[in-house]
Every structure is written in structure tokens, then in C-alpha cells.
Design a protein around this motif. Structure first.
Motif, PDB file in Angstrom:
ATOM      1  N   ALA A  35      37.791   8.287  20.246  1.00 15.66           N
ATOM      2  CA  ALA A  35      37.611   8.093  21.742  1.00 15.66           C
ATOM      3  C   ALA A  35      38.110   9.133  22.753  1.00 15.66           C
ATOM      4  CB  ALA A  35      38.466   6.698  21.925  1.00 15.66           C
ATOM      5  N   ALA A  36      37.212   9.340  23.625  1.00 15.63           N
ATOM      6  CA  ALA A  36      37.789  10.037  24.983  1.00 15.63           C
ATOM      7  C   ALA A  36      38.918   9.378  25.395  1.00 15.63           C
ATOM      8  CB  ALA A  36      36.775  10.412  25.865  1.00 15.63           C
ATOM      9  N   ARG A  37      39.729  10.425  26.022  1.00 13.12           N
ATOM     10  CA  ARG A  37      41.073   9.851  26.578  1.00 13.12           C
ATOM     11  C   ARG A  37      40.624   9.315  28.211  1.00 13.12           C
ATOM     12  NH1 ARG A  37      44.805  15.337  25.374  1.00 13.12           N
ATOM     13  NH2 ARG A  37      44.849  15.023  23.234  1.00 13.12           N
ATOM     14  N   SER A  38      39.724   9.823  28.614  1.00  9.47           N
ATOM     15  CA  SER A  38      39.316   9.231  29.909  1.00  9.47           C
ATOM     16  C   SER A  38      38.805   7.908  29.824  1.00  9.47           C
ATOM     17  CB  SER A  38      38.104  10.156  30.417  1.00  9.47           C
ATOM     18  OG  SER A  38      36.957   9.971  29.802  1.00  9.47           O
ATOM     19  N   GLY A  39      38.524   7.510  28.799  1.00 10.06           N
ATOM     20  CA  GLY A  39      38.179   5.861  28.509  1.00 10.06           C
ATOM     21  C   GLY A  39      36.723   5.491  28.765  1.00 10.06           C
ATOM     22  N   MET A  40      35.789   6.698  29.683  1.00  6.59           N
ATOM     23  CA  MET A  40      34.620   6.211  30.111  1.00  6.59           C
ATOM     24  C   MET A  40      33.563   6.218  29.109  1.00  6.59           C
ATOM     25  SD  MET A  40      34.483   8.804  33.483  1.00  6.59           S
ATOM     26  CE  MET A  40      33.342   8.278  34.265  1.00  6.59           C
ATOM     27  N   THR A  41      32.689   5.402  29.340  1.00 13.75           N
ATOM     28  CA  THR A  41      31.718   5.451  28.398  1.00 13.75           C
ATOM     29  C   THR A  41      30.530   6.173  28.739  1.00 13.75           C
ATOM     30  OG1 THR A  41      30.409   3.690  29.671  1.00 13.75           O
ATOM     31  CG2 THR A  41      31.960   2.571  28.241  1.00 13.75           C
ATOM     32  N   GLY A  42      29.538   6.449  27.986  1.00 10.53           N
ATOM     33  CA  GLY A  42      28.192   7.269  28.083  1.00 10.53           C
ATOM     34  C   GLY A  42      27.574   6.840  29.272  1.00 10.53           C
ATOM     35  N   ALA A  43      27.573   5.546  29.579  1.00 13.96           N
ATOM     36  CA  ALA A  43      26.826   5.299  30.790  1.00 13.96           C
ATOM     37  C   ALA A  43      27.506   5.565  32.055  1.00 13.96           C
ATOM     38  CB  ALA A  43      26.478   3.580  30.737  1.00 13.96           C
ATOM     39  N   GLU A  44      28.764   5.211  32.086  1.00 12.14           N
ATOM     40  CA  GLU A  44      29.868   5.769  33.296  1.00 12.14           C
ATOM     41  C   GLU A  44      29.760   7.166  33.605  1.00 12.14           C
ATOM     42  OE1 GLU A  44      33.008   2.025  32.678  1.00 12.14           O
ATOM     43  OE2 GLU A  44      33.279   3.736  31.751  1.00 12.14           O
TER      44      GLU A  44
END
Length: 230
Positions: A35-44
């Protein structure tokens, strides 16, 4: 000699294609678990990139299929597979950013992309006709058909070659944006992005190499056919 030539190029081309596919799936699966630390999804991530670049009218849509992600310039729309759209993994946001890279190319009328789009109508005809012309030229020893087939197939090779700068440029844009916007953080996440996008780019390199080998094979056949007719 001809059979050996066909056999060699077939085996090498198949090996390159399978290796490229294995690398893409392996790296995507590996970094889909991180998981990316930013927590953002691909859509976001995709929505943010598009909005930040004035592309509010370009929707981000979810489509079925695995690794079916693409940018559709005719809509226009960024279309992401479910594995990318809903996931906050390094793999997902890397792919999403890459597809947005194509949207930015389209906005700026990036030369290689424009040229590739203009080739599509011609390619739709030549790519379908080339195999029949090449087969007929070899089977019936008709040099004229073989030459015409080579000309048609050359457009396929050119399309593969033009695709390379388009894909590499989209990945370069994605990496720069992701780092600048804080979508990824740290060396490990950067390494993941490089692995995912690098393996995807290699599939296009492999495709271009296979197409070049095909073209060279038929050029050799033309030379051999003319030599035997003399």
C-alpha cells in the motif's frame, strides 16, 4: 534454411513475449500487495492529476478485466481496471498515473502520440492485409506480392516503434507527478513505481523487437527467393 529461419525467429519472438508478460504480471502482483503511504486509490490519483492539469472534463471510469487499463482519446476518458481503480497499492497508483500521462500528452498534442493516432486508419487496413500478402508471396513465389506485403508490414513495425516514445514519455510524466504531488514517498515506493512501469514498458520494447525480427525475416526470404530465381 528458410524453415530454420522461421523456427529461430518464432522461438525468440515467443520467448521475448512470454518473458515480458511474466515480468509485467510478476511486478504488478508484487507491488499490488504494497500500500502507498499516501493512502490514495488509483481512481483518486487519476482524478487529482487530471484536475490539476485542467482536464476536469475527462472522466475516470472503471472497466472489467485485469490489466485492461487505458486512455481512450476518442471519448476522451481514463479507464482503469478494478484492480487499479479501487486499490491504494503502489502498482495501482503507478498504472493510474501512467494512463493520465497519456491524457496530458493528448492535451499538449504530443508529437509521437498525434502521429500514432493518425496511423491507426492506415494500420487497420495494412495489418490485416500484410499476412495474406506475405504468405501468398512466399507460397507462390510471387515477388510482387511479397514486396507489397513487406511494405504493408512495415507500417506495423513503424507503429510499434512510434509507440515506444509515447509509452516511455507517459511513464516519465507519471513518475515526476507522483513524486512532486506526494503520491509516493521514500526510496522503496519509488523503486516499486520504477519496477511496475519499467516492466510494462518492456512489453512494448519486446513487441517492437518481435515485429522487427518478422520484417527482417521476410526481407531475407525476399533476397533468397530472388537469388534462387536468378
Amino acid at each position: 534454411m528458410i524453415n530454420a529461419l522461421f523456427g529461430f525467429t518464432f522461438v525468440v519472438g515467443l520467448a521475448l513475449t512470454l518473458w515480458a508478460q511474466w515480468r509485467v504480471k510478476g511486478n504488478f502482483n508484487r507491488w499490488s500487495q504494497v500500500a502507498a503511504r499516501s493512502g490514495m486509490t488509483g481512481a483518486e490519483v487519476a482524478r487529482r492529476i487530471l484536475d490539476d492539469n485542467g482536464l476536469h472534463h475527462v472522466p475516470v471510469q472503471v472497466v472489467p478485466g485485469r490489466l485492461s487499463d487505458h486512455y481512450d482519446p476518442t471519448a476522451p476518458a481514463v479507464r482503469l481496471s478494478e484492480d487499479v481503480y479501487y486499490s491504494n497499492s503502489i502498482a495501482a497508483i503507478s498504472v493510474a498515473a501512467h494512463e493520465c500521462g497519456h491524457a496530458l500528452q493528448h492535451k499538449e498534442s504530443y508529437g509521437a502520440l498525434v502521429f500514432r493516432h493518425r496511423m491507426v486508419p492506415v494500420l487497420n487496413f495494412t495489418s490485416g492485409a500484410a499476412p495474406f500478402l506475405l504468405f501468398a508471396g512466399v507460397a507462390f513465389r510471387m515477388t510482387g506480392l511479397l514486396v507489397l506485403g513487406l511494405i504493408f508490414f512495415s507500417t506495423v513495425v513503424l507503429f510499434h516503434l512510434v509507440t515506444l516514445p509515447v509509452e516511455f514519455n507517459a511513464s516519465a510524466r507519471a513518475k515526476q507527478i507522483m513524486a512532486r504531488q506526494g503520491f509516493i514517498n521514500g526510496v522503496e515506493e519509488e523503486r516499486g513505481v520504477n519496477r511496475v512501469l519499467g516492466s510494462a514498458a518492456f512489453t512494448y520494447v519486446a513487441g517492437a523487437l518481435v515485429a522487427l525480427m518478422e520484417l527482417l525475416r521476410y526481407i531475407v526470404l525476399l533476397f533468397l527467393q530472388n537469388s534462387s530465381d536468378d
